[in-house]
Design a protein around this motif. Structure first.
Motif, PDB file in Angstrom:
ATOM      1  N   ASP A  19     -22.620 -54.872   5.373  1.00  0.00           N
ATOM      2  CA  ASP A  19     -21.558 -54.865   6.378  1.00  0.00           C
ATOM      3  C   ASP A  19     -20.252 -55.395   5.804  1.00  0.00           C
ATOM      4  N   THR A  20     -20.331 -56.442   5.001  1.00  0.00           N
ATOM      5  CA  THR A  20     -19.130 -56.985   4.375  1.00  0.00           C
ATOM      6  C   THR A  20     -18.537 -55.982   3.398  1.00  0.00           C
ATOM      7  N   CYS A  21     -19.389 -55.270   2.682  1.00  0.00           N
ATOM      8  CA  CYS A  21     -18.937 -54.224   1.768  1.00  0.00           C
ATOM      9  C   CYS A  21     -18.219 -53.115   2.533  1.00  0.00           C
ATOM     10  N   ARG A  22     -18.797 -52.704   3.649  1.00  0.00           N
ATOM     11  CA  ARG A  22     -18.162 -51.664   4.478  1.00  0.00           C
ATOM     12  C   ARG A  22     -16.773 -52.084   4.921  1.00  0.00           C
ATOM     13  N   ARG A  23     -16.656 -53.315   5.386  1.00  0.00           N
ATOM     14  CA  ARG A  23     -15.349 -53.798   5.840  1.00  0.00           C
ATOM     15  C   ARG A  23     -14.352 -53.880   4.686  1.00  0.00           C
ATOM     16  N   ALA A  24     -14.811 -54.332   3.519  1.00  0.00           N
ATOM     17  CA  ALA A  24     -13.930 -54.410   2.342  1.00  0.00           C
ATOM     18  C   ALA A  24     -13.466 -53.020   1.915  1.00  0.00           C
ATOM     19  N   ALA A  25     -14.368 -52.045   1.987  1.00  0.00           N
ATOM     20  CA  ALA A  25     -14.014 -50.672   1.613  1.00  0.00           C
ATOM     21  C   ALA A  25     -13.009 -50.086   2.600  1.00  0.00           C
ATOM     22  N   GLU A  26     -13.255 -50.278   3.880  1.00  0.00           N
ATOM     23  CA  GLU A  26     -12.341 -49.744   4.887  1.00  0.00           C
ATOM     24  C   GLU A  26     -10.961 -50.369   4.767  1.00  0.00           C
ATOM     25  N   THR A  27     -10.898 -51.660   4.467  1.00  0.00           N
ATOM     26  CA  THR A  27      -9.618 -52.342   4.290  1.00  0.00           C
ATOM     27  C   THR A  27      -8.825 -51.743   3.136  1.00  0.00           C
ATOM     28  N   ARG A  28      -9.526 -51.321   2.085  1.00  0.00           N
ATOM     29  CA  ARG A  28      -8.871 -50.782   0.890  1.00  0.00           C
ATOM     30  C   ARG A  28      -8.723 -49.258   0.922  1.00  0.00           C
ATOM     31  N   GLY A  29      -9.215 -48.614   1.975  1.00  0.00           N
ATOM     32  CA  GLY A  29      -9.120 -47.166   2.075  1.00  0.00           C
ATOM     33  C   GLY A  29     -10.063 -46.430   1.136  1.00  0.00           C
ATOM     34  N   VAL A  30     -11.199 -47.075   0.811  1.00  0.00           N
ATOM     35  CA  VAL A  30     -12.184 -46.483  -0.090  1.00  0.00           C
ATOM     36  C   VAL A  30     -13.281 -45.809   0.736  1.00  0.00           C
ATOM     37  N   GLU A  43     -27.304 -50.613  -3.488  1.00  0.00           N
ATOM     38  CA  GLU A  43     -26.635 -49.495  -4.147  1.00  0.00           C
ATOM     39  C   GLU A  43     -25.429 -49.106  -3.309  1.00  0.00           C
ATOM     40  N   ALA A  44     -24.316 -48.818  -3.977  1.00  0.00           N
ATOM     41  CA  ALA A  44     -23.113 -48.381  -3.270  1.00  0.00           C
ATOM     42  C   ALA A  44     -22.404 -47.307  -4.081  1.00  0.00           C
ATOM     43  N   VAL A  45     -21.715 -46.437  -3.380  1.00  0.00           N
ATOM     44  CA  VAL A  45     -20.857 -45.439  -3.999  1.00  0.00           C
ATOM     45  C   VAL A  45     -19.463 -45.633  -3.423  1.00  0.00           C
ATOM     46  N   PHE A  46     -18.475 -45.716  -4.323  1.00  0.00           N
ATOM     47  CA  PHE A  46     -17.085 -45.907  -3.926  1.00  0.00           C
ATOM     48  C   PHE A  46     -16.250 -44.751  -4.457  1.00  0.00           C
ATOM     49  N   GLU A  47     -15.433 -44.157  -3.608  1.00  0.00           N
ATOM     50  CA  GLU A  47     -14.496 -43.110  -4.011  1.00  0.00           C
ATOM     51  C   GLU A  47     -13.117 -43.444  -3.465  1.00  0.00           C
ATOM     52  N   ALA A  60     -17.940 -56.410  -5.464  1.00  0.00           N
ATOM     53  CA  ALA A  60     -19.403 -56.285  -5.509  1.00  0.00           C
ATOM     54  C   ALA A  60     -20.011 -57.264  -6.506  1.00  0.00           C
ATOM     55  N   GLY A  61     -19.267 -57.642  -7.522  1.00  0.00           N
ATOM     56  CA  GLY A  61     -19.741 -58.625  -8.492  1.00  0.00           C
ATOM     57  C   GLY A  61     -19.826 -60.033  -7.934  1.00  0.00           C
ATOM     58  N   PRO A  79     -15.862 -37.348  -8.386  1.00  0.00           N
ATOM     59  CA  PRO A  79     -15.666 -37.522  -6.946  1.00  0.00           C
ATOM     60  C   PRO A  79     -16.192 -36.317  -6.173  1.00  0.00           C
ATOM     61  N   GLU A  80     -16.779 -36.587  -5.002  1.00  0.00           N
ATOM     62  CA  GLU A  80     -17.320 -35.535  -4.147  1.00  0.00           C
ATOM     63  C   GLU A  80     -16.439 -35.275  -2.933  1.00  0.00           C
ATOM     64  N   GLY A  81     -15.354 -36.036  -2.801  1.00  0.00           N
ATOM     65  CA  GLY A  81     -14.482 -35.859  -1.651  1.00  0.00           C
ATOM     66  C   GLY A  81     -15.020 -36.501  -0.384  1.00  0.00           C
ATOM     67  N   LEU A  82     -15.722 -37.617  -0.521  1.00  0.00           N
ATOM     68  CA  LEU A  82     -16.272 -38.315   0.644  1.00  0.00           C
ATOM     69  C   LEU A  82     -15.153 -38.808   1.555  1.00  0.00           C
ATOM     70  N   THR A  83     -15.450 -38.890   2.839  1.00  0.00           N
ATOM     71  CA  THR A  83     -14.512 -39.467   3.804  1.00  0.00           C
ATOM     72  C   THR A  83     -15.245 -40.539   4.588  1.00  0.00           C
ATOM     73  N   GLY A  84     -14.548 -41.609   4.905  1.00  0.00           N
ATOM     74  CA  GLY A  84     -15.145 -42.710   5.641  1.00  0.00           C
ATOM     75  C   GLY A  84     -16.099 -43.505   4.769  1.00  0.00           C
ATOM     76  N   PHE A  85     -16.636 -44.572   5.332  1.00  0.00           N
ATOM     77  CA  PHE A  85     -17.567 -45.427   4.617  1.00  0.00           C
ATOM     78  C   PHE A  85     -18.712 -45.770   5.557  1.00  0.00           C
ATOM     79  N   SER A  86     -19.951 -45.578   5.097  1.00  0.00           N
ATOM     80  CA  SER A  86     -21.098 -45.798   5.977  1.00  0.00           C
ATOM     81  C   SER A  86     -22.129 -46.714   5.346  1.00  0.00           C
ATOM     82  N   ILE A  87     -22.936 -47.304   6.214  1.00  0.00           N
ATOM     83  CA  ILE A  87     -24.090 -48.081   5.810  1.00  0.00           C
ATOM     84  C   ILE A  87     -25.295 -47.181   6.015  1.00  0.00           C
ATOM     85  N   ARG A  88     -26.066 -47.007   4.970  1.00  0.00           N
ATOM     86  CA  ARG A  88     -27.248 -46.126   5.060  1.00  0.00           C
ATOM     87  C   ARG A  88     -28.503 -46.947   5.208  1.00  0.00           C
TER      88      ARG A  88
END
Length: 88
Positions: A19-30, A43-47, A60-61, A79-88
């Protein structure tokens, strides 16, 4: 735009890492996703743009305050052109 797959080891499950990772990604537009693995890693994927993705890899470190990260494996990919950030 770049893509990085990150495998994080240590005490990273049960500490709100995803959840913290999701929030950090959304804040940075990742864009991307994060999930727990059966072996205890996360495991995480960032684009996104280079600077934002690199900042998220650095985060993440460390992880959230209650995590204890002992290792981070980073793999580049196309890059695969992902949009948004999700928790799987």
């Amino acid at each position: 735009m770049i893509r990085k797959r990150v495998l994080v080891s240590g005490r990273v499950q049960g500490v709100f890492f995803r959840d913290t990772c999701r929030r950090a990604a959304e804040t940075r537009g990742v864009a991307g996703w994060v999930r727990n693995l059966p072996d205890g890693r996360v495991e995480a994927v960032f684009e996104g743009d280079d600077e934002a993705v690199d900042a998220l890899v650095a985060w993440a470190g460390r992880g959230p305050e209650s995590a204890h990260v002992t290792g981070v494996e980073v793999r580049d990919g196309p890059p695969e052109g992902l949009t948004g950030f999700s928790i799987r």
